[in-house]
Design a protein around this motif. Structure first.
Motif, PDB file in Angstrom:
ATOM      1  N   GLN A  45       0.849  -1.192   0.000  1.00 38.69           N
ATOM      2  CA  GLN A  45       0.000   0.000   0.000  1.00 38.69           C
ATOM      3  C   GLN A  45       0.885   1.242   0.000  1.00 38.69           C
ATOM      4  O   GLN A  45       1.089   1.897   1.021  1.00 38.69           O
ATOM      5  CB  GLN A  45      -0.940  -0.020   1.206  1.00 38.69           C
ATOM      6  CG  GLN A  45      -1.886  -1.222   1.193  1.00 38.69           C
ATOM      7  CD  GLN A  45      -2.890  -1.200   2.333  1.00 38.69           C
ATOM      8  OE1 GLN A  45      -3.272  -0.148   2.825  1.00 38.69           O
ATOM      9  NE2 GLN A  45      -3.308  -2.377   2.754  1.00 38.69           N
ATOM     10  N   GLU A  47       0.371   4.052  -0.992  1.00 35.16           N
ATOM     11  CA  GLU A  47      -0.317   5.306  -0.698  1.00 35.16           C
ATOM     12  C   GLU A  47      -0.370   5.579   0.805  1.00 35.16           C
ATOM     13  O   GLU A  47      -0.750   6.671   1.227  1.00 35.16           O
ATOM     14  CB  GLU A  47      -1.734   5.285  -1.278  1.00 35.16           C
ATOM     15  CG  GLU A  47      -2.789   4.624  -0.388  1.00 35.16           C
ATOM     16  CD  GLU A  47      -2.762   3.096  -0.399  1.00 35.16           C
ATOM     17  OE1 GLU A  47      -1.798   2.521  -0.943  1.00 35.16           O
ATOM     18  OE2 GLU A  47      -3.710   2.482   0.125  1.00 35.16           O
ATOM     19  N   ASN A  48       0.039   4.609   1.627  1.00 36.98           N
ATOM     20  CA  ASN A  48      -0.013   4.776   3.079  1.00 36.98           C
ATOM     21  C   ASN A  48       0.976   5.844   3.532  1.00 36.98           C
ATOM     22  O   ASN A  48       2.048   6.023   2.939  1.00 36.98           O
ATOM     23  CB  ASN A  48       0.284   3.442   3.769  1.00 36.98           C
ATOM     24  CG  ASN A  48      -0.046   3.473   5.250  1.00 36.98           C
ATOM     25  OD1 ASN A  48       0.710   4.017   6.060  1.00 36.98           O
ATOM     26  ND2 ASN A  48      -1.161   2.878   5.617  1.00 36.98           N
ATOM     27  N   TRP A  51       4.967   5.833   3.880  1.00 37.92           N
ATOM     28  CA  TRP A  51       5.873   6.030   2.750  1.00 37.92           C
ATOM     29  C   TRP A  51       6.051   7.517   2.478  1.00 37.92           C
ATOM     30  O   TRP A  51       5.071   8.260   2.404  1.00 37.92           O
ATOM     31  CB  TRP A  51       5.333   5.342   1.493  1.00 37.92           C
ATOM     32  CG  TRP A  51       5.315   3.852   1.594  1.00 37.92           C
ATOM     33  CD1 TRP A  51       4.249   3.059   1.900  1.00 37.92           C
ATOM     34  CD2 TRP A  51       6.434   2.968   1.412  1.00 37.92           C
ATOM     35  NE1 TRP A  51       4.617   1.736   1.916  1.00 37.92           N
ATOM     36  CE2 TRP A  51       5.959   1.650   1.620  1.00 37.92           C
ATOM     37  CE3 TRP A  51       7.769   3.158   1.091  1.00 37.92           C
ATOM     38  CZ2 TRP A  51       6.778   0.536   1.522  1.00 37.92           C
ATOM     39  CZ3 TRP A  51       8.594   2.049   0.984  1.00 37.92           C
ATOM     40  CH2 TRP A  51       8.100   0.755   1.198  1.00 37.92           C
ATOM     41  N   THR A  58       4.516  10.388  -8.753  1.00 41.40           N
ATOM     42  CA  THR A  58       3.140   9.932  -8.597  1.00 41.40           C
ATOM     43  C   THR A  58       3.104   8.413  -8.554  1.00 41.40           C
ATOM     44  O   THR A  58       3.970   7.730  -9.097  1.00 41.40           O
ATOM     45  CB  THR A  58       2.252  10.420  -9.759  1.00 41.40           C
ATOM     46  OG1 THR A  58       2.790   9.949 -11.007  1.00 41.40           O
ATOM     47  CG2 THR A  58       2.190  11.935  -9.776  1.00 41.40           C
ATOM     48  N   ARG A  59       2.077   7.878  -7.905  1.00 45.18           N
ATOM     49  CA  ARG A  59       1.930   6.427  -7.778  1.00 45.18           C
ATOM     50  C   ARG A  59       0.508   6.039  -8.156  1.00 45.18           C
ATOM     51  O   ARG A  59      -0.460   6.656  -7.711  1.00 45.18           O
ATOM     52  CB  ARG A  59       2.247   6.000  -6.338  1.00 45.18           C
ATOM     53  CG  ARG A  59       1.438   6.763  -5.320  1.00 45.18           C
ATOM     54  CD  ARG A  59       2.047   6.758  -3.938  1.00 45.18           C
ATOM     55  NE  ARG A  59       1.454   7.829  -3.131  1.00 45.18           N
ATOM     56  CZ  ARG A  59       1.804   8.123  -1.890  1.00 45.18           C
ATOM     57  NH1 ARG A  59       2.758   7.445  -1.286  1.00 45.18           N
ATOM     58  NH2 ARG A  59       1.230   9.108  -1.233  1.00 45.18           N
ATOM     59  N   THR A  60       0.392   5.034  -8.970  1.00 42.81           N
ATOM     60  CA  THR A  60      -0.907   4.556  -9.426  1.00 42.81           C
ATOM     61  C   THR A  60      -1.005   3.077  -9.122  1.00 42.81           C
ATOM     62  O   THR A  60      -0.171   2.279  -9.579  1.00 42.81           O
ATOM     63  CB  THR A  60      -1.078   4.792 -10.940  1.00 42.81           C
ATOM     64  OG1 THR A  60      -0.873   6.182 -11.226  1.00 42.81           O
ATOM     65  CG2 THR A  60      -2.462   4.364 -11.392  1.00 42.81           C
ATOM     66  N   GLY A  61      -1.997   2.695  -8.337  1.00 41.64           N
ATOM     67  CA  GLY A  61      -2.143   1.313  -7.923  1.00 41.64           C
ATOM     68  C   GLY A  61      -2.960   0.476  -8.892  1.00 41.64           C
ATOM     69  O   GLY A  61      -3.391   0.935  -9.948  1.00 41.64           O
ATOM     70  N   TRP A  73       2.484  -1.237  -8.487  1.00 43.20           N
ATOM     71  CA  TRP A  73       2.249   0.204  -8.611  1.00 43.20           C
ATOM     72  C   TRP A  73       3.070   0.767  -9.761  1.00 43.20           C
ATOM     73  O   TRP A  73       4.215   0.352  -9.983  1.00 43.20           O
ATOM     74  CB  TRP A  73       2.655   0.915  -7.319  1.00 43.20           C
ATOM     75  CG  TRP A  73       1.790   0.580  -6.153  1.00 43.20           C
ATOM     76  CD1 TRP A  73       1.805  -0.576  -5.410  1.00 43.20           C
ATOM     77  CD2 TRP A  73       0.770   1.385  -5.593  1.00 43.20           C
ATOM     78  NE1 TRP A  73       0.855  -0.534  -4.433  1.00 43.20           N
ATOM     79  CE2 TRP A  73       0.199   0.666  -4.510  1.00 43.20           C
ATOM     80  CE3 TRP A  73       0.273   2.663  -5.897  1.00 43.20           C
ATOM     81  CZ2 TRP A  73      -0.832   1.184  -3.735  1.00 43.20           C
ATOM     82  CZ3 TRP A  73      -0.757   3.178  -5.118  1.00 43.20           C
ATOM     83  CH2 TRP A  73      -1.301   2.434  -4.046  1.00 43.20           C
TER      84      TRP A  73
END
Length: 213
Positions: A45, A47-48, A51, A58-61, A73
């Motif tokens: 995760q 986006e937690n 991190w 940017t991060r895309t799951g 990701w």
């Protein structure tokens, strides 16, 4: 945890005895790194809030991962300089750490693995490939930062970020709370050991941890 040691040298046994003496048995707490777990918290995760992310990263799951799921990701650096994703572990910096992850990219790229101030550039190619980096940090530090750094304009898929207190990567273990336990304690007040031969000993160490929420 029950840690069973075999084939201990005289020096290794002495180190365990010194540790018991310093902890005063069950009296004093210490930071324990679970040798069988992923030290990172929330490894699937990204986006937690544990991190730390660069301003232009940017991060895309929901990306298909090499284990057959969708826990990978896409990391994209839209900035003009390097950007990183890292996590700070409340672990002694001087330990030996192994950082590993699966990566792939549509176009050839490079990602730099970070352990403290140590850096290891790694090539990223099409198709999933596991990369790893082993290093020790600052022996005087009470914490250490580990993660990845992407160069300007880079985009790559990442899966299975893992940190371990050992020399090589083991099978990926998805984590939630992570394997760093501050305030762990010994279960026993004395170390019981068996001498098998000259310079050859065995011992069992029991460690307890209670989370006070």
């Amino acid at each position: 945890w029950q840690l069973q040691y075999a084939g201990l040298s005289d020096g290794e046994l002495a180190a365990l005895q010194q540790f018991f003496a310093a902890a005063e048995g069950t009296l004093n707490g210490f930071t324990f790194l679970d040798p069988a777990s992923n030290l990172f918290a929330w490894s699937d995760q990204l986006e937690n809030a544990v991190w730390s992310l660069g301003s232009f990263l940017t991060r895309t799951g929901g990306v298909a991962d090499p284990a057959g799921g969708t826990n990978a990701w896409l990391l994209t650096n839209s900035g003009s300089g390097a950007q990183s994703i890292t996590q700070t572990l409340a672990a002694p910096g001087g330990y030996l750490f192994c950082l590993s992850t699966w990566v792939q990219a549509a176009a050839a790229a490079t990602v730099t693995m970070l352990i403290g101030t140590n850096r290891s550039p790694q090539p990223v190619r099409a198709g999933w490939n596991r990369i790893a980096f082993t290093e020790s940090g600052d022996a005087t530090a009470a914490s250490i930062v580990l993660g990845l750094e992407l160069p300007a304009g880079a985009a790559l898929d990442v899966y299975g970020l893992q940190a371990e207190p050992q020399a090589a990567a083991s099978k990926y273990k998805a984590s939630t709370m992570g394997g760093v336990y501050a305030g762990a304690r010994l279960r026993d007040d004395a170390l019981t050991f068996t001498t098998e031969d000259v310079n050859n000993h065995s011992a069992t160490v029991n460690i307890l941890y209670a989370s006070h929420l």
